[in-house]
Scaffold this motif. Structure first.
Motif, PDB file in Angstrom:
ATOM      1  N   CYS A  60       0.871  -0.937  -0.068  1.00 39.41           N
ATOM      2  CA  CYS A  60      -0.541  -0.462   0.054  1.00 39.41           C
ATOM      3  C   CYS A  60       0.790   0.932   0.094  1.00 39.41           C
ATOM      4  O   CYS A  60       1.536   1.186   0.722  1.00 39.41           O
ATOM      5  CB  CYS A  60      -1.063   0.195   1.551  1.00 39.41           C
ATOM      6  SG  CYS A  60      -1.993   1.531   1.461  1.00 39.41           S
ATOM      7  N   CYS A  63      -0.474   3.224   3.636  1.00 43.39           N
ATOM      8  CA  CYS A  63       0.833   3.034   5.385  1.00 43.39           C
ATOM      9  C   CYS A  63       1.427   2.191   5.032  1.00 43.39           C
ATOM     10  O   CYS A  63       1.764   1.337   6.154  1.00 43.39           O
ATOM     11  CB  CYS A  63      -0.998   1.990   5.564  1.00 43.39           C
ATOM     12  SG  CYS A  63      -1.019   0.731   5.103  1.00 43.39           S
ATOM     13  N   THR A 478      -8.072  -3.665   7.810  1.00 45.72           N
ATOM     14  CA  THR A 478      -9.208  -3.816   7.122  1.00 45.72           C
ATOM     15  C   THR A 478      -9.605  -5.023   6.503  1.00 45.72           C
ATOM     16  O   THR A 478     -10.336  -5.172   5.923  1.00 45.72           O
ATOM     17  CB  THR A 478      -9.220  -3.159   5.569  1.00 45.72           C
ATOM     18  OG1 THR A 478      -8.868  -1.890   5.455  1.00 45.72           O
ATOM     19  CG2 THR A 478     -10.532  -2.499   4.636  1.00 45.72           C
ATOM     20  N   CYS A 522      -9.405  -0.329   3.602  1.00 46.79           N
ATOM     21  CA  CYS A 522      -8.110   0.198   1.791  1.00 46.79           C
ATOM     22  C   CYS A 522      -8.419  -1.396   1.613  1.00 46.79           C
ATOM     23  O   CYS A 522      -7.795  -2.345   2.211  1.00 46.79           O
ATOM     24  CB  CYS A 522      -7.401   0.190   2.561  1.00 46.79           C
ATOM     25  SG  CYS A 522      -5.029   0.263   1.387  1.00 46.79           S
ATOM     26  N   CYS A 525      -5.431  -2.934   1.128  1.00 47.17           N
ATOM     27  CA  CYS A 525      -3.942  -3.830   1.825  1.00 47.17           C
ATOM     28  C   CYS A 525      -5.519  -5.276   2.506  1.00 47.17           C
ATOM     29  O   CYS A 525      -3.852  -6.409   2.143  1.00 47.17           O
ATOM     30  CB  CYS A 525      -4.500  -2.342   3.479  1.00 47.17           C
ATOM     31  SG  CYS A 525      -2.928  -1.622   3.199  1.00 47.17           S
TER      32      CYS A 525
HETATM   33 NI1  NFC Z   1      -3.544   0.722   2.798  1.00 44.96          NI
HETATM   34 FE1  NFC Z   1      -3.549  -0.102   5.491  1.00 44.96          FE
HETATM   35  C1  NFC Z   1      -2.126  -1.299   5.669  1.00 44.96           C
HETATM   36  C2  NFC Z   1      -5.325  -0.606   5.381  1.00 44.96           C
HETATM   37  O1  NFC Z   1      -2.638  -2.383   6.980  1.00 44.96           O
HETATM   38  N1  NFC Z   1      -5.755  -1.176   6.411  1.00 44.96           N
HETATM   39  O2  NFC Z   1      -3.699   1.773   7.419  1.00 44.96           O
HETATM   40  C3  NFC Z   1      -3.428   0.297   7.003  1.00 44.96           C
HETATM   41  O3  NFC Z   1      -3.464   1.064   4.208  1.00 44.96           O
HETATM   42  O4  NFC Z   1      -4.128   2.375   4.431  1.00 44.96           O
END
Ligand code: NFC
Length: 528
Positions: A60, A63, A478, A522, A525
């Motif tokens: 991602c 993040c 997520t 997300c 992710c």
């Molecule tokens: Ni893509 Fe992620 C990671 C998720 O672990 N869900 O915040 C995080 O994304 O943004």
């Protein structure tokens, strides 16, 4: 009874579909589907943990720092290393910068357009907008009149650009409800947020070499070495972002919320929460992190994290079989069949804790921090409940609007911590502390990194043999939130949150969209 679908859900990263059954204007069942598989757990097999920390960041672009840190933590556990104090502070800073970028992006540029109508801002009186902003205690940095003229030109030329394709419809009773002046103020802050996101990213790039996908966090510590010039730049950027966050995010939330108070009445979800904790303090105890670890069961009962209680079920997902395995024994064997809500309908696995689905996210973290008496969070949440006229009623925040409001409290908390951490680093360097990296004495072992990403609890686990990874499993925030139904047919957290949401317009079920966005999902992710 009728079915409706939002596909794709926009203003998120990745491919997310929500299908729902609606009866008498209310959602009665929901199926949330992640539509793209990549197999990153398989990509890192046979590679060195140092490489994995770089590769998993590619899951991602929002993040990546959290993936790097969860991965380095797993490797450090496997190798028996605790990082140095300087490395701890530097990781907090680069992680914090990414959280600030992500939360500013989410609130203003992703979620706000469910509540704010920039077209309606054309009807505002700019002088009244200035008065309203002053009364609300929010920022008046933008020239509201000049902005309105720019927006008018866009609208007249039918070039809505970044504002096109949204569900702005002031005629719809479940639609957009803000007075035009507040729409103008929030549109101004939407545009300011684009600049502030980039400032937060600049902090991450300064510490991480570049952003997204930093280069400096590695198993054993950090490769960032602070110089006087870098510390100066860091201090000035951190203050700039703090001042803006303080001047806008909470006042804007409090100004918007009364117009959408109905969103306190839906979107609760499963009502149980996981947080693995983030931002290490000097004790390296996950329960004492600046945002501590904890699990909240029914009735918000707090307990410590127990890794053995985590499982992932695949019976409704496009993987072989219907296993329900602890991730230490987990497998990833993709097998696409067809999209069928009675059978398999997503690439997302269904995680559980102690046999039940759980919500992850900023809201989970804040509830755990509240239960663990983190004073800033307790004061802010108590203050919010007072302002809402419901003192002490924490459970009222378990809703679409509560989940949406919580992230702004966390943003201010982290922005303030960033200033403390810069000072802590300056003091450590002045005191002659120059240790940034510790070399491992073994290259075989097994370890789990419990950490948090902006969107919630993040878990990376790896087995390493002679410096090569043999198994790697990841459970992403997520993934918890968009989990499909479990083996007993119980819907996942976001599915449960959608059930009960009022739907006025089957073509534009805006309250469902608000509920989905409140999780800040997300999918890129979730289905890594
Ligand atoms: Ni893509 Fe992620 C990671 C998720 O672990 N869900 O915040 C995080 O994304 O943004």
């Amino acid at each position: 009874m009728a079915r409706t679908v939002i596909d794709p859900i926009t203003r998120i990263e990745g491919h997310l579909r929500v299908e729902m059954e609606v009866e008498d204007g209310v959602v009665t069942d929901a199926w949330v589907s992640g539509g793209c598989f990549r197999g990153m757990e398989l990509v890192v097999r046979d590679r060195a943990p140092e490489d994995a920390a770089m590769i998993v960041q590619r899951i991602c672009g929002v993040c990546p720092v959290s993936h790097a840190h969860a991965s380095t933590l797993a490797a450090e556990k496997a190798y028996g290393i605790t990082i140095s104090n300087n490395a701890r502070i530097i990781r907090n800073l680069v992680e914090g910068a990414q959280f600030l970028h992500s939360h500013i992006l989410w609130f203003y540029n992703l979620a706000a357009l469910d509540y704010v109508n920039p077209l309606h801002a054309l009807e505002a009186n700019p002088a009244d907008a200035w008065d309203l902003a002053t009364a609300a205690g929010t920022s008046t940095n933008t020239d509201f009149k000049a902005l309105q003229e720019r927006l008018t030109t866009f609208a007249e030329n039918k070039q809505l650009s970044i504002f096109s394709g949204n569900w702005f419809d002031s005629e719809n009773s479940q639609g957009y409800k803000l007075p035009a002046e507040l729409d103008l103020i929030c549109t101004a802050h939407y545009l300011e947020a684009l600049t502030m996101q980039s400032k937060a990213s600049e902090i991450a790039a300064l510490l991480g070499g570049k952003m997204p996908h930093i280069m400096t966090s590695t198993p054993g510590g950090t490769m960032f070495y602070p110089t006087e010039e870098k510390l100066d730049d860091l201090w000035s950027l951190v203050n700039e972002v703090y001042d803006w966050v303080k001047a806008t995010m909470i006042p804007d939330t409090l100004a918007i919320a009364p117009y959408y108070a109905d969103a306190f009445n839906f979107g609760k979800g499963c009502g149980r929460y996981v947080a693995w904790g983030v931002f290490e303090d000097a004790s390296f105890d996950m329960n004492k992190r600046y945002l501590p670890a904890g699990v909240l069961g029914d009735g918000l009962k707090l307990s410590d994290v127990d890794e053995s209680k985590i499982k992932e079920y695949v019976g409704h997902s496009w993987y072989k079989g219907d296993s329900d395995l602890n991730p230490l024994e987990g497998v990833t064997e993709p097998e696409f069949t067809e999209y069928n809500t009675d059978d398999r309908y997503t690439w997302c696995k269904a995680p559980s804790y102690d046999g039940q689905c759980m919500e992850a996210g900023s809201f989970s973290r804040l509830l755990v921090a509240y239960k663990r008496n983190v004073s800033f969070i307790v004061d802010q949440i108590d203050g919010l409940l007072e302002t809402l006229g419901v003192p002490g009623q924490l459970e009222i925040l378990q809703s679409t609007l509560g989940r949406t409001a919580a992230r702004q409290i966390e943003t201010l908390y982290i922005a303030g911590l960033m200033k403390e951490w810069v000072q802590e680093l300056i003091e450590a360097v002045k005191g002659g502390d120059s240790e940034y990296f510790r070399t491992p004495s073994t290259t075989t072992g097994q370890g789990t990194g419990f950490w948090e990403a902006p969107r919630g609890a993040l878990y990376h686990t790896e087995k390493v043999s002679n410096g090569k990874i043999t198994d790697y499993q990841i459970i992403i925030p997520t993934t918890w939130n968009i989990a499909p139904h479990d083996a007993d047919g119980v819907p996942g957290p976001m599915e449960q949150a959608c059930i009960g949401v009022p739907v006025g317009d089957m073509e534009k079920p805006i309250n469902v969209l608000r509920t989905v966005h409140s999780f800040d999902p997300c999918t890129a992710c979730a289905v890594h």
